[in-house]
Design a protein around this motif. Structure first.
Motif, PDB file in Angstrom:
ATOM      1  N   HIS A 148     -51.720 -77.732  93.349  1.00 10.61           N
ATOM      2  CA  HIS A 148     -52.673 -78.406  92.339  1.00 10.61           C
ATOM      3  C   HIS A 148     -54.179 -78.184  92.626  1.00 10.61           C
ATOM      4  O   HIS A 148     -54.833 -78.100  91.692  1.00 10.61           O
ATOM      5  N   ARG A 199     -54.926 -74.729  91.241  1.00 11.25           N
ATOM      6  CA  ARG A 199     -55.059 -74.898  89.731  1.00 11.25           C
ATOM      7  C   ARG A 199     -56.329 -75.454  89.247  1.00 11.25           C
ATOM      8  O   ARG A 199     -57.090 -75.075  88.335  1.00 11.25           O
ATOM      9  N   GLN A 200     -56.594 -76.304  89.966  1.00 12.41           N
ATOM     10  CA  GLN A 200     -58.203 -77.093  89.607  1.00 12.41           C
ATOM     11  C   GLN A 200     -59.035 -76.198  89.749  1.00 12.41           C
ATOM     12  O   GLN A 200     -60.161 -76.195  89.028  1.00 12.41           O
ATOM     13  N   ARG A 228     -59.518 -73.603  86.966  1.00 10.31           N
ATOM     14  CA  ARG A 228     -59.962 -74.349  85.688  1.00 10.31           C
ATOM     15  C   ARG A 228     -61.331 -74.772  86.074  1.00 10.31           C
ATOM     16  O   ARG A 228     -62.069 -75.307  85.154  1.00 10.31           O
ATOM     17  N   GLU A 243     -62.572 -76.951  87.922  1.00 14.49           N
ATOM     18  CA  GLU A 243     -62.518 -78.758  87.890  1.00 14.49           C
ATOM     19  C   GLU A 243     -62.614 -79.258  89.230  1.00 14.49           C
ATOM     20  O   GLU A 243     -63.006 -80.292  89.380  1.00 14.49           O
ATOM     21  N   GLY A 244     -62.427 -78.436  90.488  1.00 16.75           N
ATOM     22  CA  GLY A 244     -62.423 -79.166  91.679  1.00 16.75           C
ATOM     23  C   GLY A 244     -63.455 -78.566  92.305  1.00 16.75           C
ATOM     24  O   GLY A 244     -63.900 -77.554  92.414  1.00 16.75           O
ATOM     25  N   THR A 279     -58.985 -83.339  97.974  1.00 15.73           N
ATOM     26  CA  THR A 279     -57.906 -83.463  97.080  1.00 15.73           C
ATOM     27  C   THR A 279     -56.570 -82.819  97.525  1.00 15.73           C
ATOM     28  O   THR A 279     -55.629 -83.406  97.218  1.00 15.73           O
ATOM     29  N   GLN A 317     -53.217 -85.267  97.203  1.00 21.45           N
ATOM     30  CA  GLN A 317     -52.019 -84.544  96.430  1.00 21.45           C
ATOM     31  C   GLN A 317     -50.771 -84.735  97.389  1.00 21.45           C
ATOM     32  O   GLN A 317     -49.706 -85.037  96.988  1.00 21.45           O
TER      33      GLN A 317
END
Length: 192
Positions: A44, A47-48, A51, A53-54, A60, A64
């Motif tokens: 997770h 993947r962020q 992208r 995003e994180g 995080t 998760q």
């Protein structure tokens, strides 16, 4: 070069984030039963990162980890049992070849088991980002070329261990520093 807007800084920051995620994955996987939840959380977060995003991988990851403990642990236990059984069967077939079964039958049986293990790797590459087995199967079939590339990322480390004479120290160092998070980051890039 060291400006927060430079490509060097972005690459260094990403590498540091991957090391942080990897260390979290290693620590969370120490009780082996929690390796599924650690893999889900790592998939997770990476993947962020793929992208863009994180920016808080540590927080995080643990959020998760707690949120997806049961489904990811169940998949991990089942997949691990299937993989261990498959590897055990390959060992039995190789020992029985020539004495109990013909070489041709041994090749056919072993090819079938390796095919099953490949399907398991493909499903694993698609399962952990979403934690949904039905969705993993549908996504794997729908986008097979990307899924095969993602499975190759997961299979690289075991293939290196099996087929090259790399020392144990090098493998352990790689796994502890970045070896668990890097394949999931590459999968995040491939399945973006």
């Amino acid at each position: 070069m060291f400006s927060p807007d430079s490509r060097f800084y972005a690459a260094f920051s990403l590498a540091a984030d991957l090391v942080i995620v990897n260390i979290c994955m290693v620590i969370a996987s120490l009780p082996v039963v929690t390796a599924g939840a650690a893999t889900k959380a790592g998939a997770h977060v990476t993947r962020q990162l793929a992208r863009d995003e994180g920016s808080r991988p540590f927080a995080t990851f643990w959020k998760q980890f707690r949120a997806s403990f049961l489904p990811s642990t169940g998949y991990f236990v089942g997949a691990t049992c299937i993989a261990v059984l498959g590897i055990y069967e390959i060992i039995v077939i190789r020992r029985a070849e020539g004495e109990l079964i013909s070489p041709t039958a041994a090749i056919i049986l072993e090819a079938g088991i390796w095919s099953g293990l490949l399907v398991l790797i493909i499903l694993t590459a698609r399962f952990y980002p979403a934690c949904n087995l039905k969705g993993a199967v549908m996504n794997a079939v729908r986008d097979l070329p990307r899924t095969l590339c993602a499975a190759l990322c997961l299979a690289t480390l075991p293939m290196v261990v099996i087929f090259t004479p790399v020392g144990l120290g090098a493998i352990v160092t790689y796994v502890v520093l970045i070896g668990l998070a890097l394949p999931w980051y590459l999968i995040g890039l491939i399945l973006k």
